[in-house]
Enzyme design. Structure first.
Site, PDB file in Angstrom:
ATOM      1  N   ALA A  33      53.724  59.524  46.627  1.00 12.91           N
ATOM      2  CA  ALA A  33      52.803  59.740  45.305  1.00 12.91           C
ATOM      3  C   ALA A  33      51.700  60.696  45.564  1.00 12.91           C
ATOM      4  CB  ALA A  33      52.547  58.384  44.661  1.00 12.91           C
ATOM      5  N   ASN A  34      50.812  60.830  44.418  1.00 13.17           N
ATOM      6  CA  ASN A  34      49.603  61.452  44.637  1.00 13.17           C
ATOM      7  C   ASN A  34      48.470  60.759  43.639  1.00 13.17           C
ATOM      8  OD1 ASN A  34      49.587  63.002  42.059  1.00 13.17           O
ATOM      9  ND2 ASN A  34      51.429  63.766  42.843  1.00 13.17           N
TER      10      ASN A  34
END
Ligand code: CTP
Ligand code: CA
Length: 225
Positions: A33-34
């Protein structure tokens, strides 16, 4: 404001917005993810609906409420986001605010990956995700106005100009994340187009969204009154 619907600047326009991060599964319990919070994209969707547009928001996994008047489709991965964007066409304008993961796990394990006790680490092979914005730029259904976002930490304007050319979009909203880390409440943006650079002061995300909607409404009116 309380203007009648058909006096609002984006009345009759259909606008697609992507927002948030994507989650790319590694196994049933883990993902890549980010740090995207989705706040800027959701603020843009809210401002577009306030301006009278019909708004389709394709959202990655974020715990944010759906803005009033917005049609929201939730997705997890970049591949799902690409499919929902294609499904949402045609639109007059698309604003691609999502921080799409550039890579996904090449293979997703069906079962949780376990430690084998030897200290060996599992190999994690990556595959490149589809570039949704670049794909839309080449599509027969390309929106009249196609806008990308770019969070940059350095050389913000040159990087945005290179991205504009590479993606084939009309504007890049370049976001200087050295001044305002991702996930914060305000942004300092530069609107980069073939006509030059429009640099705005550091503003709350809601103000960035409203100003961007005014600019989009003006541009759509210029192109097709
Ligand atoms: N974008 C997209 N699909 C991707 C990657 C990016 O649609 N797979 C869109 C983003 O929503 C954004 C724009 O492209 O509007 C720029 O994203 P960015 O991550 O800055 O561009 P990249 O080409 O991935 O370059 P970088 O190496 O800087 O991440
Ligand atoms: Ca990227």
């Amino acid at each position: 404001d309380f203007a009648p619907a058909n006096h609002r600047p984006l009345y009759g326009r259909r606008i697609l917005i992507t927002a948030g991060p994507t989650h790319e599964p590694i196994d049933p319990v883990r993902y890549i993810a980010n740090r995207s919070s989705g706040k800027q994209g959701f603020a843009i969707a809210a401002a577009a609906a306030e301006a009278g547009a019909e708004v389709l928001l394709i959202a990655g996994p974020v715990p944010l409420p759906t803005p009033p008047g917005v049609i929201r489709v939730d997705v997890e991965t970049a591949v799902e986001m690409a499919a929902e964007v294609a499904e949402g066409l045609p639109v007059d304008a698309a604003v691609m605010v999502a921080a799409v993961a550039d890579w996904r796990a090449a293979d997703t394990a069906v079962q949780k990956i376990k430690k084998d006790g030897s200290g060996a680490v599992p190999p994690l092979a990556l595959a490149e995700n589809p570039d949704i914005l670049a794909g839309l730029a080449k599509s027969p259904d390309r929106p009249k106005l196609l806008i990308g976002f770019a969070a940059e930490t350095n050389d913000v304007i040159p990087h945005a100009q290179a991205k504009l050319a590479r993606k084939g979009c009309d504007w890049i909203v370049a976001n200087d994340v050295s001044a305002d880390p991702m996930g914060g409440e305000s942004n300092r943006v530069h609107i980069v187009s073939k006509d030059g650079v429009d640099s705005w002061d550091r503003l709350p995300k809601q103000a960035v969204a409203r100003k961007l909607m005014e600019k989009i409404a003006d541009e759509l009116d210029t192109r097709a009154p």
